[in-house]
Design a protein around this motif. Structure first.
Motif, short mmCIF file in Angstrom:
data_model
loop_
_atom_site.label_atom_id
_atom_site.label_comp_id
_atom_site.label_asym_id
_atom_site.label_seq_id
_atom_site.Cartn_x
_atom_site.Cartn_y
_atom_site.Cartn_z
N SER A 104 38.48 38.56 41.63
CA SER A 104 38.56 38.61 43.09
C SER A 104 39.37 37.45 43.64
O SER A 104 39.43 36.37 43.03
N ASP A 105 39.97 37.69 44.77
CA ASP A 105 40.56 36.63 45.57
C ASP A 105 39.64 36.44 46.76
O ASP A 105 39.56 37.31 47.63
N PRO A 106 38.90 35.32 46.83
CA PRO A 106 37.93 35.11 47.90
C PRO A 106 38.53 35.23 49.30
O PRO A 106 37.85 35.63 50.24
N LYS A 107 39.81 34.89 49.43
CA LYS A 107 40.44 34.98 50.75
C LYS A 107 40.56 36.43 51.20
O LYS A 107 40.41 36.74 52.37
N GLU A 108 40.85 37.31 50.23
CA GLU A 108 40.99 38.73 50.57
C GLU A 108 39.65 39.43 50.58
O GLU A 108 39.50 40.51 51.13
N LYS A 109 38.63 38.84 49.95
CA LYS A 109 37.31 39.45 49.81
C LYS A 109 37.44 40.86 49.24
O LYS A 109 37.01 41.84 49.83
N HIS A 110 38.03 40.92 48.05
CA HIS A 110 38.22 42.21 47.40
C HIS A 110 38.07 42.06 45.90
O HIS A 110 38.66 41.16 45.30
N THR A 137 46.39 39.57 43.21
CA THR A 137 45.12 39.41 42.50
C THR A 137 45.17 40.09 41.15
O THR A 137 44.74 39.53 40.13
#
Length: 321
Positions: A104-110, A137
């Motif tokens: 996951s990329d926490p900034k994208e929340k995905h 990601t």
């Protein structure tokens, strides 16, 4: 399942899963309405990591060897610490049938699922919000895994490996902004168990199923087998509950059940004369149940069953009033 899930959520039944999973994690997993930000239903890494861990522990039953890597360890460790340190305590990774890593990329929340099949020399990144291009990601996850593979075996020709990212039409996709973690778990389950994908209308039910899996620390089948013959269930009899073995279920969902009787405070046994009755399958509110000892029988989940039955009676009374 509805009553059982609610009982765990409101702490009527104490959550028995790992302590890292909080009550907030469970609420998000259940998918309760968050009017201000639906993305609050986004699954935490603790939920996904533990679900994948359950998959790994169940795989030997199918003759499959699977390893999982925690997202935080994979994300922060690869390239920063040695592979030997990173994988301490794990068996040789490249001998496994599959390796599963939630990324996951926490900034994208995905969330996406990184799936590796060493024997096939194949690395796939599965995304429930796929595009016609490779997302950063997914690229980063594949790049990290390629680096880890080369470090684990410096004789490996990475050019012999295949790396792939799915497109929209390749896999069932999410239809909202927060189901990515659920699809990550679903993809993983289908890959290692060779199961069929469930349709979008069943995703909310799958959330509840994950919650029960985490609570009981064991996996339930994605598609329900219905009531299982010759298995024991707790049966709702309005003012009381009974434990019985299902002998038959007809086309009208009427189950023929042979009942045990309570012996003392906590044991059950067969009565001198058979106690057999017909009930609708909706009255079977807990099970299958594994009995202990040769008789009189112990029911390991008895306290949990009693708490759940008390909750069911309370909710039914509220509806009547």
């Amino acid at each position: 399942m509805k009553y059982y899930v609610n009982a765990v959520l409101d702490d009527t039944i104490k959550f028995q899963g790992v302590s890292l999973i909080s009550s907030e994690d469970l609420l998000a997993l259940h998918g309760v309405p968050f009017p201000n930000d639906p993305r609050e239903n986004w699954l935490s890494n603790f939920v996904i990591d533990e679900y994948l861990s359950l998959l790994r522990s169940e795989c030997p039953k199918n003759g499959t060897s699977v390893e999982t890597l925690l997202w935080e360890i994979f994300d922060k460790g690869v390239g920063n610490v040695s592979a030997k340190t990173l994988l301490k305590g794990k068996e040789e990774l490249l001998l496994k049938d599959a390796i599963l890593v939630p990324c996951s990329d926490p900034k994208e929340k995905h969330w996406v699922l990184l799936a590796v099949f060493p024997k096939k020399k194949l690395v796939m990144c599965l995304d429930s919000l796929a595009c016609d291009f490779i997302k950063p990601t997914s690229y980063q996850a594949i790049y990290k895994m390629a680096s880890l593979i080369k470090e684990l075996n410096n004789c490996t020709d990475i050019n012999q490996w295949k790396f792939a990212v799915n497109k929209k039409d390749d896999l069932q996709q999410q239809t909202n902004a927060y189901d990515c973690g659920v699809f990550t778990c679903l993809y993983a389950s289908c890959l290692v168990n060779q199961g069929k994908m469930i349709d979008d209308l069943s995703i909310h039910s799958f959330r509840k199923l994950i919650l029960l899996d985490l609570h009981q620390r064991s996996l339930h089948p994605l598609t329900s087998k219905g009531v299982q013959l010759e298995h024991y269930y707790a049966v709702d009899y309005v003012s009381n509950y009974y434990i019985g073995r299902v002998l038959m279920v007809n086309n009208q969902d009427i189950a023929t059940v042979k009942f045990l009787h309570r012996v003392g405070a906590s044991r059950f046994d067969w009565p001198k004369s058979h106690d057999v009755d017909e009930v609708h399958v909706s009255c079977l509110f807990y099970g299958p149940i594994e009995l202990k000892t040769a008789g009189p029988f112990e029911v390991p989940q008895r306290k949990e069953i009693e708490k759940l039955f008390k909750m069911i009676k309370k909710e039914k009374k509220l509806k009547i009033n």
